[in-house]
Design a protein around this motif. Structure first.
Motif, PDB file in Angstrom:
ATOM      1  N   SER A   1       0.802  -1.224   0.000  1.00 46.17           N
ATOM      2  CA  SER A   1       0.000   0.000   0.000  1.00 46.17           C
ATOM      3  C   SER A   1       0.837   1.278   0.000  1.00 46.17           C
ATOM      4  O   SER A   1       0.363   2.334  -0.434  1.00 46.17           O
TER       5      SER A   1
ATOM      6  N   THR B   1      -2.511  -2.983  -6.525  1.00 47.58           N
ATOM      7  CA  THR B   1      -1.094  -2.644  -6.495  1.00 47.58           C
ATOM      8  C   THR B   1      -0.272  -3.913  -6.603  1.00 47.58           C
ATOM      9  O   THR B   1      -0.723  -4.998  -6.220  1.00 47.58           O
TER      10      THR B   1
ATOM     11  N   LEU C   1       0.609   0.504  -9.934  1.00 51.65           N
ATOM     12  CA  LEU C   1      -0.709   0.881  -9.440  1.00 51.65           C
ATOM     13  C   LEU C   1      -1.681   0.758 -10.597  1.00 51.65           C
ATOM     14  O   LEU C   1      -1.521   1.440 -11.616  1.00 51.65           O
TER      15      LEU C   1
ATOM     16  N   LEU D   1       2.068   6.662  -4.866  1.00 51.64           N
ATOM     17  CA  LEU D   1       1.256   5.597  -4.281  1.00 51.64           C
ATOM     18  C   LEU D   1       0.717   6.013  -2.921  1.00 51.64           C
ATOM     19  O   LEU D   1      -0.457   5.797  -2.610  1.00 51.64           O
TER      20      LEU D   1
END
Length: 355
Positions: free
Chosen positions: A46, A82, A96, A107
């Protein structure tokens, strides 16, 4: 919200495919089984970087050349996917929605995730540099338009310091320092103002979260001094002698206190732990207010050193609607009055399964 995660050759996992639920996810298993590895993978997928090490090749499973982390989910009403590849012929690669990202910042501006782990106690126990770095990253999450300001100030500082050394070596004149002095003063004043605004926004929520964790009257402080050209000019001789700029936001601190005591010097291990947890939870609430959705929370080994009342306070402080993954050795670590987790994940060496 992360809907599912898949791993290949990441840390203790040869292969993993795991569906996740929104809300409170409790991850349980014995020490060393891979609970922290799972949270690290979620952070990497993430945020684009490991929450545990800068040497990310260490995250590749022993005996393998490359690893992959893939997440799918939904953020602010839109789906995302992702993929982060480590090692191999291409080195590190971050995608992404199938497209390479130009920088990790791209990101992180799209996906918000906050992590607590025992090594984060350095935010309280460590020196000013650790706290400056922590709050400057927070600055970028809370004020996305200002995300690049700390790095911009750092580049101007490096340029001024280089000019100082050239003058000291006799290869340049003092006039060459002046443009960088002016640039540094402008950026330094701006950075001080933004840091102070962040501390002011965060402080009330921080005090509330800290109180839930049994830490009374927690405060943050930041001195918005700004940086003036005349101040820098007055100390030019000293800066030339040392080859470095001896004043400005790069030397500031963000001291944390509770009950009037400096937590770095006088806080117990439990109080320092509660302070860092409170920081994470307070930022999560602030981000939920400003972005309209709470961030992903990755809370590793948070219940140790907390009694049942403080464990209940911790769960209460998690923002409504947040997806929070919390690790523990056993499910019975939850306080008696706690709600049932939305998902229980059991981890054994190299395996993570929905219970």
């Amino acid at each position: 919200m992360v809907r599912d995660i898949s791993l290949r050759n990441f840390r203790s996992y040869a292969e993993l495919a795991l569906e996740l639920e929104p809300g409170f996810v409790l991850v349980v298993g014995p020490n060393g089984a891979g609970k922290t590895n799972l949270l690290e993978a979620l952070h990497l997928g993430s945020q684009g970087f490991s929450s545990r090490t800068r040497a990310e090749q260490q995250a590749v499973r022993f005996g393998e050349r490359a690893a992959r982390v893939r997440l799918r989910g939904e953020e602010e009403g839109a789906g995302f996917e992702t993929q982060v590849d480590l090692g191999g012929d291409e080195g590190k690669r971050v995608l992404l929605n199938g497209a390479p990202v130009r920088s990790g910042e791209e990101l992180r501006l799209r996906l918000a995730a906050l992590v607590f782990s025992p090594d984060r106690l350095a935010v309280v126990k460590g020196g000013p540099l650790v706290r400056r770095t922590y709050f400057d990253r927070m600055l970028g999450r809370v004020f996305p338009a200002r995300a690049g300001l700390p790095a911009e100030y750092g580049r101007a500082l490096a340029q001024r310091n280089a000019a100082l050394r050239r003058v000291a070596a006799g290869s340049s004149s003092p006039d060459a320092v002046r443009p960088w002095t002016e640039r540094l003063a402008d950026l330094g004043t701006e950075l001080d103002r933004e840091r102070a605004a962040l501390v002011s926004l965060l402080a009330p929520e921080l005090a509330s979260c800290a109180e839930m964790l049994g830490l009374e009257a927690m405060t943050l402080a930041y001195e918005d001094r700004g940086l003036r050209v005349d101040e820098l000019e007055e100390r030019l001789a000293r800066d030339l002698e040392r080859g470095t700029t001896g004043m400005g936001p790069h030397l500031r601190d963000v001291p944390m206190s509770a009950g009037g005591r400096d937590l770095r010097r006088y806080g117990s291990q439990g109080e320092q732990r509660a302070a860092v947890l409170a920081l994470v939870l307070a930022e999560a609430k602030l981000l939920a207010e400003r972005r309209g959705a709470p961030p992903l929370l990755l809370l590793d080994d948070v219940f140790s050193e907390l009694d049942e009342r403080r464990r209940a306070g911790l769960l209460e402080a998690i923002p409504s609607g947040a997806q929070a993954l919390v690790t523990a050795t056993e499910a019975d670590v939850l306080p008696a009055a706690a709600a049932t987790p939305d998902l229980l994940v059991r981890v054994s060496p190299g395996v993570a399964e929905r219970a």
